[in-house]
Design a protein around this motif. Sequence first.
Motif, PDB file in Angstrom:
ATOM      1  N   LEU A 244       0.924  -1.265   0.035  1.00 38.86           N
ATOM      2  CA  LEU A 244      -0.049   0.117   0.157  1.00 38.86           C
ATOM      3  C   LEU A 244       0.909   1.285  -0.081  1.00 38.86           C
ATOM      4  CD1 LEU A 244      -2.748   1.371   0.210  1.00 38.86           C
ATOM      5  CD2 LEU A 244      -2.734   1.235   2.617  1.00 38.86           C
ATOM      6  N   ALA A 245       1.864   1.288   0.796  1.00 38.28           N
ATOM      7  CA  ALA A 245       2.739   2.571   0.802  1.00 38.28           C
ATOM      8  C   ALA A 245       3.625   2.475  -0.417  1.00 38.28           C
ATOM      9  CB  ALA A 245       3.650   2.238   2.063  1.00 38.28           C
ATOM     10  N   ILE A 246       4.070   1.764  -0.963  1.00 37.69           N
ATOM     11  CA  ILE A 246       4.628   1.511  -2.361  1.00 37.69           C
ATOM     12  C   ILE A 246       3.952   1.988  -3.381  1.00 37.69           C
ATOM     13  CG2 ILE A 246       5.930   0.322  -4.116  1.00 37.69           C
ATOM     14  CD1 ILE A 246       6.900  -1.620  -1.879  1.00 37.69           C
ATOM     15  N   SER A 247       2.787   1.570  -3.485  1.00 41.00           N
ATOM     16  CA  SER A 247       1.601   2.056  -4.573  1.00 41.00           C
ATOM     17  C   SER A 247       1.237   3.337  -4.376  1.00 41.00           C
ATOM     18  CB  SER A 247       0.410   1.154  -4.563  1.00 41.00           C
ATOM     19  OG  SER A 247      -0.366   1.113  -3.241  1.00 41.00           O
ATOM     20  N   LEU A 248       0.942   3.905  -3.158  1.00 42.37           N
ATOM     21  CA  LEU A 248       0.522   5.204  -2.849  1.00 42.37           C
ATOM     22  C   LEU A 248       1.742   6.219  -3.187  1.00 42.37           C
ATOM     23  CD1 LEU A 248      -1.457   4.896   0.499  1.00 42.37           C
ATOM     24  CD2 LEU A 248      -2.185   5.404  -1.827  1.00 42.37           C
ATOM     25  N   ALA A 249       3.140   5.897  -3.006  1.00 40.50           N
ATOM     26  CA  ALA A 249       4.106   6.686  -3.295  1.00 40.50           C
ATOM     27  C   ALA A 249       4.341   6.979  -4.778  1.00 40.50           C
ATOM     28  CB  ALA A 249       5.478   6.128  -2.798  1.00 40.50           C
TER      29      ALA A 249
ATOM     30  N   LEU B 253      10.258   4.413  -7.879  1.00 44.05           N
ATOM     31  CA  LEU B 253      11.422   5.023  -7.979  1.00 44.05           C
ATOM     32  C   LEU B 253      11.893   5.855  -8.862  1.00 44.05           C
ATOM     33  CD1 LEU B 253      14.173   2.299  -6.791  1.00 44.05           C
ATOM     34  CD2 LEU B 253      13.134   4.514  -5.236  1.00 44.05           C
ATOM     35  N   ASN B 254      11.187   5.349 -10.264  1.00 43.60           N
ATOM     36  CA  ASN B 254      11.536   6.379 -11.227  1.00 43.60           C
ATOM     37  C   ASN B 254      11.131   7.720 -11.302  1.00 43.60           C
ATOM     38  OD1 ASN B 254      12.500   3.984 -12.463  1.00 43.60           O
ATOM     39  ND2 ASN B 254      10.899   3.663 -14.066  1.00 43.60           N
ATOM     40  N   PRO B 255      10.111   8.211 -10.795  1.00 41.96           N
ATOM     41  CA  PRO B 255       9.867   9.622 -10.426  1.00 41.96           C
ATOM     42  C   PRO B 255      10.955  10.441  -9.683  1.00 41.96           C
ATOM     43  CG  PRO B 255       7.804   8.541 -10.181  1.00 41.96           C
ATOM     44  CD  PRO B 255       8.955   7.462 -10.134  1.00 41.96           C
ATOM     45  N   PHE B 256      11.111   9.758  -8.530  1.00 42.06           N
ATOM     46  CA  PHE B 256      12.413  10.219  -7.781  1.00 42.06           C
ATOM     47  C   PHE B 256      13.788  10.454  -8.356  1.00 42.06           C
ATOM     48  CE2 PHE B 256       9.106   8.442  -4.989  1.00 42.06           C
ATOM     49  CZ  PHE B 256       8.642   9.689  -4.064  1.00 42.06           C
ATOM     50  N   ILE B 257      13.897   9.490  -9.276  1.00 42.33           N
ATOM     51  CA  ILE B 257      15.416   9.477  -9.762  1.00 42.33           C
ATOM     52  C   ILE B 257      15.297  10.677 -10.851  1.00 42.33           C
ATOM     53  CG2 ILE B 257      16.741   8.241 -11.340  1.00 42.33           C
ATOM     54  CD1 ILE B 257      15.809   5.645 -10.059  1.00 42.33           C
ATOM     55  N   TYR B 258      14.304  10.843 -11.385  1.00 37.25           N
ATOM     56  CA  TYR B 258      14.185  11.780 -12.617  1.00 37.25           C
ATOM     57  C   TYR B 258      14.133  13.345 -12.105  1.00 37.25           C
ATOM     58  CZ  TYR B 258      14.098   9.147 -16.872  1.00 37.25           C
ATOM     59  OH  TYR B 258      14.600   8.471 -18.239  1.00 37.25           O
ATOM     60  N   SER B 259      13.458  13.458 -10.917  1.00 39.05           N
ATOM     61  CA  SER B 259      13.256  14.607 -10.303  1.00 39.05           C
ATOM     62  C   SER B 259      14.650  15.058  -9.757  1.00 39.05           C
ATOM     63  CB  SER B 259      11.991  14.602  -9.640  1.00 39.05           C
ATOM     64  OG  SER B 259      12.058  13.670  -8.235  1.00 39.05           O
ATOM     65  N   LEU B 260      15.500  14.123  -9.099  1.00 37.59           N
ATOM     66  CA  LEU B 260      16.612  14.559  -8.459  1.00 37.59           C
ATOM     67  C   LEU B 260      17.556  15.258  -9.389  1.00 37.59           C
ATOM     68  CD1 LEU B 260      17.407  11.482  -6.395  1.00 37.59           C
ATOM     69  CD2 LEU B 260      16.755  13.613  -5.307  1.00 37.59           C
ATOM     70  N   ARG B 261      17.732  15.078 -10.436  1.00 38.87           N
ATOM     71  CA  ARG B 261      18.586  15.729 -11.371  1.00 38.87           C
ATOM     72  C   ARG B 261      18.112  16.616 -12.350  1.00 38.87           C
ATOM     73  NH1 ARG B 261      24.402  15.222 -10.937  1.00 38.87           N
ATOM     74  NH2 ARG B 261      24.654  13.303  -9.662  1.00 38.87           N
ATOM     75  N   ASN B 262      16.885  16.823 -12.398  1.00 33.85           N
ATOM     76  CA  ASN B 262      16.151  17.542 -13.324  1.00 33.85           C
ATOM     77  C   ASN B 262      15.686  18.896 -12.686  1.00 33.85           C
ATOM     78  OD1 ASN B 262      14.307  18.696 -15.260  1.00 33.85           O
ATOM     79  ND2 ASN B 262      14.164  16.900 -16.239  1.00 33.85           N
ATOM     80  N   GLN B 263      16.484  20.038 -12.857  1.00 30.32           N
ATOM     81  CA  GLN B 263      16.114  21.233 -12.117  1.00 30.32           C
ATOM     82  C   GLN B 263      14.698  21.729 -12.365  1.00 30.32           C
ATOM     83  OE1 GLN B 263      18.033  22.290  -9.610  1.00 30.32           O
ATOM     84  NE2 GLN B 263      16.132  23.779  -9.314  1.00 30.32           N
ATOM     85  N   GLU B 264      14.489  21.767 -13.756  1.00 31.06           N
ATOM     86  CA  GLU B 264      13.163  22.328 -14.354  1.00 31.06           C
ATOM     87  C   GLU B 264      12.015  21.665 -13.841  1.00 31.06           C
ATOM     88  OE1 GLU B 264      13.515  22.438 -18.389  1.00 31.06           O
ATOM     89  OE2 GLU B 264      14.410  24.305 -18.490  1.00 31.06           O
ATOM     90  N   LEU B 265      12.090  20.191 -13.838  1.00 30.80           N
ATOM     91  CA  LEU B 265      11.049  19.582 -13.112  1.00 30.80           C
ATOM     92  C   LEU B 265      10.938  19.694 -11.523  1.00 30.80           C
ATOM     93  CD1 LEU B 265       9.070  17.273 -13.293  1.00 30.80           C
ATOM     94  CD2 LEU B 265      10.737  15.459 -13.096  1.00 30.80           C
ATOM     95  N   LYS B 266      12.086  19.955 -10.994  1.00 28.07           N
ATOM     96  CA  LYS B 266      11.947  20.405  -9.317  1.00 28.07           C
ATOM     97  C   LYS B 266      11.228  21.723  -9.366  1.00 28.07           C
ATOM     98  CE  LYS B 266      16.380  19.619  -8.362  1.00 28.07           C
ATOM     99  NZ  LYS B 266      17.800  19.242  -7.591  1.00 28.07           N
ATOM    100  N   ASP B 267      11.536  22.528  -9.919  1.00 29.00           N
ATOM    101  CA  ASP B 267      11.204  23.868 -10.001  1.00 29.00           C
ATOM    102  C   ASP B 267       9.503  24.043 -10.309  1.00 29.00           C
ATOM    103  OD1 ASP B 267      13.433  24.969  -9.387  1.00 29.00           O
ATOM    104  OD2 ASP B 267      14.027  25.716 -11.519  1.00 29.00           O
ATOM    105  N   ALA B 268       9.324  22.954 -11.264  1.00 25.36           N
ATOM    106  CA  ALA B 268       7.819  22.867 -11.643  1.00 25.36           C
ATOM    107  C   ALA B 268       6.940  22.220 -10.414  1.00 25.36           C
ATOM    108  CB  ALA B 268       7.628  22.107 -12.995  1.00 25.36           C
ATOM    109  N   LEU B 269       7.637  21.067 -10.081  1.00 25.80           N
ATOM    110  CA  LEU B 269       6.965  20.483  -8.846  1.00 25.80           C
ATOM    111  C   LEU B 269       7.027  21.609  -7.786  1.00 25.80           C
ATOM    112  CD1 LEU B 269       8.501  17.070  -8.995  1.00 25.80           C
ATOM    113  CD2 LEU B 269       6.226  17.583  -9.532  1.00 25.80           C
ATOM    114  N   ARG B 270       7.721  22.270  -7.628  1.00 25.79           N
ATOM    115  CA  ARG B 270       7.673  23.248  -6.346  1.00 25.79           C
ATOM    116  C   ARG B 270       6.773  24.359  -6.579  1.00 25.79           C
ATOM    117  NH1 ARG B 270      12.629  24.607  -6.585  1.00 25.79           N
ATOM    118  NH2 ARG B 270      13.704  22.909  -5.423  1.00 25.79           N
ATOM    119  N   LYS B 271       6.631  24.805  -7.504  1.00 26.93           N
ATOM    120  CA  LYS B 271       5.782  25.852  -7.969  1.00 26.93           C
ATOM    121  C   LYS B 271       4.182  25.258  -7.799  1.00 26.93           C
ATOM    122  CE  LYS B 271       4.450  28.988 -11.774  1.00 26.93           C
ATOM    123  NZ  LYS B 271       5.101  29.258 -13.231  1.00 26.93           N
ATOM    124  N   MET B 272       4.158  24.055  -8.354  1.00 32.43           N
ATOM    125  CA  MET B 272       2.593  23.387  -8.270  1.00 32.43           C
ATOM    126  C   MET B 272       2.202  23.154  -6.776  1.00 32.43           C
ATOM    127  SD  MET B 272       1.411  20.081 -10.660  1.00 32.43           S
ATOM    128  CE  MET B 272       2.378  19.083  -9.626  1.00 32.43           C
TER     129      MET B 272
END
Length: 319
Positions: free
Chosen positions: A30-35, A284-303
Amino acid sequence: MSNSSFLTQFLLLALADRRELQLLHFWLFLAISLAALLANGLILSAVACDHHLHTPMGFFLLNLSLTDLGCICTTVPKAMHNSLQNTTTISYMGCAAQLFFFLFFISSEYFLLTIMCYDRYVAICKPLHYGTLLGSRACAHMAAAAWATGFLNALLHTASTFSLPLCQGNALGQFFCELPHILKLSCSHSGYLREIGLIGVSGCLALRCFIFIVFSYVQIFRAVLRIPSQQGRHKAFSTCLPHLTVLSFFVSTAAFANLHPPSISSPSLDLALSVLYSVVPPALNPFIYSLRNQELKDALRKMMTGCFSGAVKCLFFGV
């Protein structure tokens, strides 16, 4: 059971024998699927809403998140239900549907990862042609080809497998309906060889994609090493690192799960490997991509900041 026409259900592998461990597996899944749902949902929203992410890589990342959501929604809910209800059954049609959708999403994900490798190759080795080779129409065509190939692959394997007479019982040595374990129940030599031939064709296609990926990364590393400044090399390599990490984990776990020697095989090892390549990557994939992608991190933070501000205004000011 003499024929698959008399099968109404299959028995899946129980995640644990003790009731306490079954409930523990339920909460863990349940925790993995919600994450996975939350992380991939955030990436889908960020890519769709932020114009800075309306790029080829953003488009392919959106498609990758869809396959991740599909993979985890295909296998985990039934495993959670069985753990909670202390049962191991799945209906015949439910098993066929689970096999089809799992093959569809996992195949599409592999082809999308191959296309994303091509994106990195063009961006680093042919930057002046990036806009031409990866225009919006070209990206749409490549993504559609990945989804269509995954659909065809899943349809052929599912139709071929479930047309076989299954007379070796109904117990599957896996927590979801996986192709090799269903084939073990077959008693048709000719039908079995037909499916093995289809697996060979799919394997050849997967191998060609793998060779293309290896060739592309060899060219990428050669191009990166020719960059004069250390900062430039680091920046170029950092754009490839998330994709390379996701791809390496996906390929290594899937390959070892399906190709490891029978001498070291055991139900617990097979279960652990299947979880590693079918359940863990979507989370894991979303966390791996967001760690190195500054534009994605900025967009997530803004949202997320916008959503939090809106919730506060609604809660305290009634706006």
